[in-house]
Scaffold this motif. Sequence first.
Motif, PDB file in Angstrom:
ATOM      1  N   GLN A  23       0.845  -1.217   0.000  1.00 42.59           N
ATOM      2  CA  GLN A  23       0.000   0.000   0.000  1.00 42.59           C
ATOM      3  C   GLN A  23       0.870   1.253   0.000  1.00 42.59           C
ATOM      4  N   LEU A  24       1.910   1.223   0.849  1.00 48.05           N
ATOM      5  CA  LEU A  24       2.782   2.402   0.966  1.00 48.05           C
ATOM      6  C   LEU A  24       3.617   2.583  -0.301  1.00 48.05           C
ATOM      7  N   GLU A  25       4.052   1.451  -0.864  1.00 50.62           N
ATOM      8  CA  GLU A  25       4.828   1.543  -2.108  1.00 50.62           C
ATOM      9  C   GLU A  25       3.975   2.137  -3.218  1.00 50.62           C
ATOM     10  N   ASP A  26       2.714   1.676  -3.300  1.00 51.79           N
ATOM     11  CA  ASP A  26       1.801   2.205  -4.323  1.00 51.79           C
ATOM     12  C   ASP A  26       1.603   3.705  -4.142  1.00 51.79           C
ATOM     13  N   ALA A  27       1.661   4.140  -2.890  1.00 55.06           N
ATOM     14  CA  ALA A  27       1.457   5.574  -2.629  1.00 55.06           C
ATOM     15  C   ALA A  27       2.729   6.373  -2.878  1.00 55.06           C
ATOM     16  N   LEU A 116      -3.210   4.201   6.642  1.00 49.86           N
ATOM     17  CA  LEU A 116      -1.828   4.554   6.953  1.00 49.86           C
ATOM     18  C   LEU A 116      -1.314   5.671   6.044  1.00 49.86           C
ATOM     19  N   VAL A 117      -1.661   5.572   4.773  1.00 41.93           N
ATOM     20  CA  VAL A 117      -1.157   6.575   3.831  1.00 41.93           C
ATOM     21  C   VAL A 117      -1.665   7.964   4.222  1.00 41.93           C
ATOM     22  N   ALA A 118      -2.983   8.032   4.568  1.00 32.19           N
ATOM     23  CA  ALA A 118      -3.567   9.332   4.938  1.00 32.19           C
ATOM     24  C   ALA A 118      -2.957   9.857   6.224  1.00 32.19           C
ATOM     25  N   LEU A 124       4.735  14.369   6.489  1.00 31.88           N
ATOM     26  CA  LEU A 124       5.879  14.624   5.606  1.00 31.88           C
ATOM     27  C   LEU A 124       6.043  16.100   5.306  1.00 31.88           C
ATOM     28  N   GLY A 125       4.932  16.831   5.346  1.00 32.07           N
ATOM     29  CA  GLY A 125       4.979  18.248   4.989  1.00 32.07           C
ATOM     30  C   GLY A 125       5.556  19.120   6.092  1.00 32.07           C
TER      31      GLY A 125
END
Length: 392
Positions: A23-27, A116-118, A124-125
């Motif tokens: 999932q994280l890689e796709d993001a 997790l992605v959200a 990160l910002g």
Amino acid sequence: MAHKPTILLVDDSPLVHQVYGPQLEDAGFEVRHAEDGIAAINTTFLEMPDVIVLDIYMPKINGYQVCRLLKDHAETRAIPIVLITSGEAHRLVDHPKHWSFATGADAYVKKGEMDLVATVQPLLGRPRGPHVATAARRAMSEIEIMTALSALLDKQLYRDVSHLQELNEKKSAFVSLVAHELKAPLAVIKGSMGNLASKKFGTLSPTQRDSVAVVQRTVDRLARLIRELLDLSRIEAGRMVLHREPVALGALLDDIITTYQGEAAAKQVVVEWQRPTDDITVTGDRDRLEQVFINLLINAIKYTPDGGLVTIALQPQASLVRVEMRDTGAGIGTADLDRIFHLFERLDPEDGQGVGLGLPIARTLVELHGGRVWAESDGTHGSTFIVELPLT
Ligand code: ADP
């Protein structure tokens, strides 16, 4: 090509890596994996990821500990950490969300409920100080990490204890201030009631006399509580000072017994005083010793049913003097004999007869005199309180 943000995913469960890794890689993340806290710390220092997603419950060192260590270190402090947990299964502490933020984490999410992605994207910002991966850095051994962790926990404990001490001192100062403020109005009430009772303002009807007596008794109880609270803050602040002088214990007990004869008589409690012919003198603070014996005598009368007997004995022994106060009350169970000398401990918290400060204060006072006080009882046939004071 734009730099891909690196995410370190730490979990001892392979399933978590299988589910969230892709999932994280796709993001658009570069995903690094670690299976325990030791590997997580080493990978962090070697690769300086942009975000860490960290499981709380792991063997050896848990997520809270990893988080504390990384947040304590100048080089890794700025890396955002998301603590994750599966919920109830392996609960280390209650309120994991609270503790996650208390250990320095930037976010907390429950596995299963998380996107997790959200969760990771906004972290990160955030502006962060410069941090660079150091290829030359060597991996730390488990022992080195454990030692660093232990030092960190010591530091944390010291900070926590100092903070608690500070709070405790503030609380004591507050209690002392309130107690002092209550003393003056109470003295006014006591004085006025005394005037009424002594018929200074005219004769009272029997009902009025009874009411005045009730107020006087209540004021005395309040005054005693205030004295005890002030003593407690003095003791806690290490400011309890004894004013020593020769004190004849027989004469001191004569006065106390005379004063409390009325209280005993009101309950048909007989006070038997086994006074030695020759008085025994110790060096001590007269007022404080009086306070100790009054406390024991009031308790003996208070916790003995109507018609009971309180026996007081004073005996010299080799290098000390022993005062025994025996009553025919309900007695005290073996498990409670020492407990009642601890702050706010009462055998029947609901009886409304006190707050549990008398005995702990009495014990401190006796110990400041170099003596000891304790209780003996078989749990059914009354209790005996014994005070031993050094003779020299
Ligand atoms: P207080 O009497 O204000 O509750 P103390 O510290 O003097 O506080 O006593 C603590 C507890 O010890 C009392 O609440 C009571 O339960 C028990 N206790 C003290 N003296 C006696 C006694 N002579 N007989 C039985 N219980 C006692």
